[in-house]
Scaffold this motif. Structure first.
Motif, short mmCIF file in Angstrom:
data_model
loop_
_atom_site.label_atom_id
_atom_site.label_comp_id
_atom_site.label_asym_id
_atom_site.label_seq_id
_atom_site.Cartn_x
_atom_site.Cartn_y
_atom_site.Cartn_z
N GLN A 40 -7.54 -11.22 6.39
CA GLN A 40 -8.93 -11.64 6.36
C GLN A 40 -9.66 -11.10 7.58
N ALA A 41 -10.92 -10.77 7.43
CA ALA A 41 -11.71 -10.21 8.52
C ALA A 41 -11.86 -11.19 9.67
N SER A 42 -11.60 -12.46 9.47
CA SER A 42 -11.76 -13.45 10.52
C SER A 42 -10.52 -13.58 11.40
N GLN A 43 -9.51 -12.75 11.20
CA GLN A 43 -8.29 -12.82 12.00
C GLN A 43 -8.63 -12.65 13.48
N GLN A 44 -7.93 -13.40 14.34
CA GLN A 44 -8.15 -13.28 15.77
C GLN A 44 -7.56 -11.97 16.26
N ILE A 45 -8.34 -11.24 17.07
CA ILE A 45 -7.87 -9.97 17.60
C ILE A 45 -8.23 -9.86 19.08
N THR A 46 -7.49 -9.02 19.76
CA THR A 46 -7.82 -8.62 21.12
C THR A 46 -8.01 -7.12 21.07
N PRO A 90 -11.71 -10.78 34.19
CA PRO A 90 -11.53 -11.78 33.14
C PRO A 90 -10.70 -11.23 31.98
N ALA A 91 -9.94 -12.11 31.36
CA ALA A 91 -9.19 -11.74 30.15
C ALA A 91 -10.14 -11.77 28.97
N VAL A 92 -10.03 -10.77 28.09
CA VAL A 92 -10.87 -10.71 26.89
C VAL A 92 -9.98 -10.73 25.66
N GLY A 93 -10.55 -11.13 24.55
CA GLY A 93 -9.85 -11.17 23.28
C GLY A 93 -9.40 -12.56 22.93
N ASP A 94 -9.16 -12.77 21.64
CA ASP A 94 -8.77 -14.10 21.19
C ASP A 94 -7.50 -14.11 20.33
N SER A 95 -6.75 -13.00 20.35
CA SER A 95 -5.47 -12.97 19.65
C SER A 95 -4.46 -13.78 20.45
N PRO A 96 -3.78 -14.74 19.83
CA PRO A 96 -2.80 -15.54 20.57
C PRO A 96 -1.73 -14.66 21.20
N GLU A 98 2.69 -11.54 24.98
CA GLU A 98 3.81 -12.47 24.99
C GLU A 98 4.80 -12.05 23.90
N PRO A 99 6.07 -12.48 24.01
CA PRO A 99 7.05 -12.11 22.98
C PRO A 99 6.55 -12.44 21.57
N GLY A 100 6.71 -11.47 20.68
CA GLY A 100 6.31 -11.64 19.28
C GLY A 100 4.84 -11.40 19.01
N SER A 101 4.06 -11.09 20.01
CA SER A 101 2.61 -10.95 19.78
C SER A 101 2.20 -9.48 19.73
N ARG A 102 1.01 -9.28 19.20
CA ARG A 102 0.35 -7.97 19.16
C ARG A 102 -1.14 -8.23 19.34
N PRO A 103 -1.87 -7.26 19.85
CA PRO A 103 -3.30 -7.49 20.05
C PRO A 103 -4.10 -7.52 18.73
N HIS A 104 -3.61 -6.77 17.75
CA HIS A 104 -4.29 -6.66 16.45
C HIS A 104 -3.38 -5.88 15.52
N PRO A 105 -3.66 -5.92 14.23
CA PRO A 105 -2.86 -5.10 13.30
C PRO A 105 -3.06 -3.61 13.60
N PRO A 106 -2.15 -2.76 13.13
CA PRO A 106 -2.39 -1.32 13.29
C PRO A 106 -3.80 -0.97 12.81
#
Length: 150
Positions: free
Chosen positions: A19-25, A47-53, A79-87
């Motif tokens: 979905q387009a509303s997915q959190q991304i950094t 400052p840190a930017v982005g809202d991807s967990p 953090e382990p298991g995370s990514r900033p956004h999908p490819p």
């Protein structure tokens, strides 16, 4: 189309249906304003930017230069298991240098295991992404470059 919609529409299946509303950094390059000036930017206080967990980006430079339409550069921690956004893909060329941790980078459908000292180059509009597959914090530096008249 907004950046989230663009990312969702250009990702690999099944990520294309995210979905387009997915959190991304993600750091969009800035093409307007005064050209960047030669300087040193300290990490402390950025400052840190982005809202991807689990993904935080800090931007050192972002704007046009006398020779480029845009240049953006900074550092991202995953953090382990995370990514900033999908490819995703974008009009800028991009360099990524991994400085800590381990993970995988996909470029144009090829997945490569990476660690400290490894580097990625992605041409403009080539699908690419990064994920921390390790058990510790992953850090990488990025530089996105957009040529004038690109």
């Amino acid at each position: 189309m907004n950046r989230r919609g663009f990312l969702a529409s250009t990702a690999l299946l099944p990520s294309a249906f995210v979905q387009a509303s997915q959190q991304i950094t993600h750091v969009d390059t800035i093409q307007t304003g005064s050209p960047l000036k030669s300087s040193v930017v300290k990490l402390e206080g950025l400052p840190a930017v982005g809202d991807s967990p689990g993904a935080k980006a800090r931007v050192h430079f972002n704007g046009p230069t006398l020779q480029l339409a845009a240049l953006a550069s900074g550092v991202v921690t995953l953090e382990p298991g995370s990514r900033p956004h999908p490819p995703h893909r974008h009009p800028e060329e991009e360099l990524v240098i991994v400085t800590a941790g381990t993970g995988e980078i996909v470029v144009d459908g090829v997945t490569t295991q990476v660690g400290p000292g490894d580097m990625m180059y992605s041409e403009a509009n080539v699908l690419h992404g990064i994920t921390n597959t390790g058990s510790t914090l992953m850090t990488f530096y990025f530089t996105k470059i957009l040529a004038k008249n690109a």
